[in-house]
Design an enzyme around this catalytic site. Structure first.
Site, short mmCIF file in Angstrom:
data_model
loop_
_atom_site.label_atom_id
_atom_site.label_comp_id
_atom_site.label_asym_id
_atom_site.label_seq_id
_atom_site.Cartn_x
_atom_site.Cartn_y
_atom_site.Cartn_z
N GLU A 23 -5.97 3.29 8.14
CA GLU A 23 -6.18 4.47 7.55
C GLU A 23 -7.63 4.51 6.68
O GLU A 23 -7.84 3.95 5.92
CB GLU A 23 -5.14 4.71 6.39
CG GLU A 23 -5.25 5.96 6.07
CD GLU A 23 -3.96 6.48 5.13
OE1 GLU A 23 -3.73 5.52 4.13
OE2 GLU A 23 -3.26 7.37 5.19
N CYS A 63 -2.71 12.22 4.12
CA CYS A 63 -1.92 11.37 4.66
C CYS A 63 -1.41 11.81 5.97
O CYS A 63 -1.34 10.75 6.88
CB CYS A 63 -0.63 11.27 3.87
SG CYS A 63 0.36 12.75 3.40
N LYS A 119 3.92 10.03 -13.55
CA LYS A 119 2.45 9.32 -13.71
C LYS A 119 1.56 9.94 -12.77
O LYS A 119 1.84 9.73 -11.59
CB LYS A 119 2.52 8.14 -13.63
CG LYS A 119 1.37 7.28 -14.25
CD LYS A 119 0.89 5.98 -13.67
CE LYS A 119 0.14 6.21 -12.34
NZ LYS A 119 -1.14 6.54 -12.36
N GLU A 175 6.63 8.05 0.13
CA GLU A 175 5.83 8.70 1.11
C GLU A 175 4.26 8.14 0.98
O GLU A 175 3.74 8.18 0.30
CB GLU A 175 5.56 10.36 0.85
CG GLU A 175 6.97 10.88 0.55
CD GLU A 175 7.84 11.11 1.59
OE1 GLU A 175 7.26 11.06 2.90
OE2 GLU A 175 8.87 11.83 1.57
P1 NAP Z 1 -2.51 4.68 -4.29
O1 NAP Z 1 -3.48 3.78 -4.81
O2 NAP Z 1 -1.47 4.01 -3.70
O3 NAP Z 1 -2.06 4.99 -6.02
C1 NAP Z 1 -1.01 6.20 -5.72
C2 NAP Z 1 -0.29 6.31 -7.31
O4 NAP Z 1 0.26 5.07 -7.34
C3 NAP Z 1 -1.63 6.28 -8.24
O5 NAP Z 1 -1.01 7.17 -9.40
C4 NAP Z 1 -1.72 4.96 -8.85
O6 NAP Z 1 -2.24 5.09 -10.13
C5 NAP Z 1 -0.28 4.46 -8.67
N1 NAP Z 1 -0.48 3.07 -8.71
C6 NAP Z 1 -1.34 2.16 -8.24
N2 NAP Z 1 -0.95 0.83 -8.32
C7 NAP Z 1 0.28 0.88 -8.80
C8 NAP Z 1 1.29 -0.28 -8.93
N3 NAP Z 1 0.99 -1.49 -8.91
N4 NAP Z 1 2.31 0.36 -9.61
C9 NAP Z 1 2.72 1.70 -9.64
N5 NAP Z 1 1.85 2.45 -9.43
C10 NAP Z 1 0.70 2.28 -9.01
O7 NAP Z 1 -2.80 5.79 -3.43
P2 NAP Z 1 -4.03 6.84 -3.53
O8 NAP Z 1 -5.22 6.01 -3.33
O9 NAP Z 1 -3.93 7.51 -4.83
O10 NAP Z 1 -3.64 7.73 -2.49
C11 NAP Z 1 -4.09 7.78 -1.03
C12 NAP Z 1 -2.88 7.27 -0.40
O11 NAP Z 1 -1.71 8.09 -0.62
C13 NAP Z 1 -3.18 7.12 1.25
O12 NAP Z 1 -2.83 5.95 1.69
C14 NAP Z 1 -2.30 8.36 1.61
O13 NAP Z 1 -2.14 8.30 3.02
C15 NAP Z 1 -1.20 8.39 0.82
N6 NAP Z 1 -0.64 9.81 0.82
C16 NAP Z 1 0.67 9.74 1.40
C17 NAP Z 1 1.29 11.11 1.41
C18 NAP Z 1 2.58 11.17 2.03
O14 NAP Z 1 3.39 12.21 1.71
N7 NAP Z 1 3.33 10.49 2.90
C19 NAP Z 1 0.87 12.29 0.84
C20 NAP Z 1 -0.50 12.03 0.14
C21 NAP Z 1 -0.85 10.67 0.20
P3 NAP Z 1 -3.96 4.92 -10.31
O15 NAP Z 1 -4.32 6.28 -10.02
O16 NAP Z 1 -3.95 4.66 -11.75
O17 NAP Z 1 -4.35 3.88 -9.44
#
Ligand code: NAP
Ligand code: MG
Length: 497
Positions: free
Chosen positions: A400, A301, A191, A267
């Protein structure tokens, strides 16, 4: 090619075919409901076209097919050397389509074209090729058991894996999940983030063209809160691999516990420390301090968002970082000279603007940037921004921000630098800059993060694991260690008569 001009990229972008359909059972398809959602380009705000909005009925169908395909053995029991050949062909096809993928990622995410081509697309190629090439070189174990027995310790695929990825590195995180999950023989349902589905859809199509059997890989665009939750709570998903925010990661652990204890690897976010000693090569440290936080507009991240500088060089070093920040003013993502693009959307821009206000109210000193720019473009661009006089209790040092905002702190000695670095809920990445090998190693060892650079930032390649300590997650992407997240260890004990 790397030497294309802005005009070349604009011309290619005009011709590009954008396909927002899901990819299920080897075919591009609309959602069963027929529903779509518009997808916007962050660079100028224009609509790129509709994207299938998959719901639970699409997920149910894909899970059933993924399960049947796994059980059939068509992929899970294919000889590893044959799986390898298909994955290598897949990497070659991605390479052949690299300009197209670079443009899709640029338009969908707003990342500079130079980055999407040379970092994101090439990471996807390397990851898929490396995992494919590795998989027929992984041996299982025969432990040292008593003479009348023989034990086999084998790695077996989990079964059906759900992968949920974010919008900031859509293509590379997709590849980091798909490559080891598929190499080890699993079926996968991915997804993508709602904002950025295009390159995941395209590489799934290319995987099929390379010979991935129908039913092994499915890409379902849809909402995190509904489709993502449905996958994460499903009783017939064996593994869940996620890159995204810490709050959603916390939910996924709960979903796993409330359902079937699916193996869940996360992650998550970071607030990474970048520690600079006075004896460092300050020129390189200052240049990389800017890269560490402004690359991808800080929507990274591992961004080095806490610059922790030895007090006696503070003023001089801040001036050097400011001089470098001037090279990071945002511009059109399709221009190959652009270093920084827009924020992904208005909501993310507002979060960044809010934190700039918070920083001012907390008493930090805004020494560079701090404002919106390029308003007429239709995108949400934010200047590279630097706060000095930050202490580690401030929210701009603890939370963050996910934008181009640097917090500069100071330290007097190594112990204080380490204490500040470790005073965080996160533990994803960091770096230390010093010409003293003892200082550099001791500090690198003491900082509780998954990846630490010495005299570099963002160092690493496919041969090393990537992931977090503390609330930055568990599990590891990349390297042979990634195979652990997608396999179960199976013991078979044989006794001789
Ligand atoms: P996010 O809001 O957590 O969303 C990530 C993914 O999860 C999206 O596909 C989102 O779908 C989905 N999602 C949201 N709510 C969910 C739920 N209740 N159940 C299952 N899936 C759900 O994160 P983001 O804002 O897209 O990305 C930014 C974050 O990612 C930052 O905190 C960053 O640090 C972290 N990140 C970490 C890494 C690493 O490797 N450690 C790498 C890159 C980014 P939708 O798009 O439909 O909301
Ligand atoms: Mg988009």
């Amino acid at each position: 090619m790397a030497n294309k001009t802005k005009a070349d990229w604009l011309a290619l972008a005009k011709k590009i075919k954008i396909d927002g359909r899901a990819f299920i059972n080897g075919r591009s398809t609309d959602a069963l409901s027929g529903e779509t959602r518009p997808n916007f380009s962050p660079g100028d705000g224009r609509e790129l076209g509709p994207v299938a909005y998959c719901g639970t009925e699409d997920a149910e169908g894909a899970i059933k097919i993924a399960r049947e395909t796994f059980e059939s053995g068509v992929w899970s029991e294919m000889a590893p050397s044959d799986r390898k050949m298909i994955m290598v062909r897949w990497a070659e096809l991605i390479e052949k389509h690299q300009d197209e993928l670079a443009i899709l990622e640029c338009l969908d995410v707003g990342k500079p074209i130079d980055n999407t081509l040379n970092i994101d697309v090439s990471a996807a190629i390397r990851t898929i090729r490396w995992s494919g090439e590795a998989i027929d070189k992984v041996y299982d174990e025969i432990p040292p058991t008593p003479a009348n027995s023989l034990a086999l310790v084998q790695r077996l695929p989990l079964g059906v894996v759900a992968a949920i990825v974010p919008w900031n590195f859509p293509l590379s995180t997709t590849a980091w999940k798909l490559a080891p999950a598929l190499a080890t023989g699993n079926s996968v349902i991915l997804k993508p983030a709602t904002n950025t589905p295009l390159t995941a859809i395209r590489i799934a199509q290319l995987g099929n063209e390379a010979g991935l059997p129908d039913g092994v890989l499915h890409v379902l665009p849809g909402s995190g809160a509904s489709l993502g939750k449905y996958l994460s709570t499903h009783m017939d998903i064996d593994g869940l691999t996620f890159t995204g925010s810490t709050p959603v990661g916390q939910l996924l652990m709960q979903y796993s516990g409330q359902s079937n204890l699916k193996r869940t690897f996360l992650e998550l976010g970071g607030k990474s420390p970048n520690i600079v000693f006075a004896d460092a090569n300050l020129e390189s440290a200052a240049a990389m301090a800017a890269v560490a936080v402004f690359y991808n507009g800080g929507q990274t991240c591992t961004a080095g968002t806490r610059l922790i500088v030895e007090e006696k060089v503070r003023d001089k070093f801040i001036d050097m970082v400011i001089a470098n920040a001037k090279g990071w003013m945002p511009n059109d993502p399709l221009d190959p000279a652009t270093t920084m693009g827009p924020m992904i959307d208005k909501a993310q821009f507002n979060t960044v603007a809010e934190y700039v206000d918070i920083g001012k109210k907390e008493g930090a000193e805004l020494v560079f940037g701090g404002k919106r720019c390029l308003e007429k473009s239709g995108g949400y661009y934010h200047e590279p921004t630097i706060f000095a006089g930050v202490n580690n209790q401030m929210r701009i040092a603890q939370e963050e921000i996910f934008g181009p905002v640097l917090s500069v702190l100071t330290f007097k000695d190594a112990a204080e630098a380490v204490a500040i670095a470790n005073d965080s809920i996160y533990g994803l990445a960091g770096a230390v800059w010093s010409r003293n090998i003892n200082t550099a190693h001791k500090v690198a060892k003491a900082v509780r993060v998954g990846t630490m650079g010495i005299n570099n930032y963002f160092g690493g390649d496919m041969t090393v694991p990537f992931g977090g300590f503390k609330q930055s997650g568990n599990g590891r992407d990349k390297s042979m260690h990634a195979f652990n997240d997608y396999t179960e260890l199976k013991t078979t004990w044989i006794e001789f008569e």
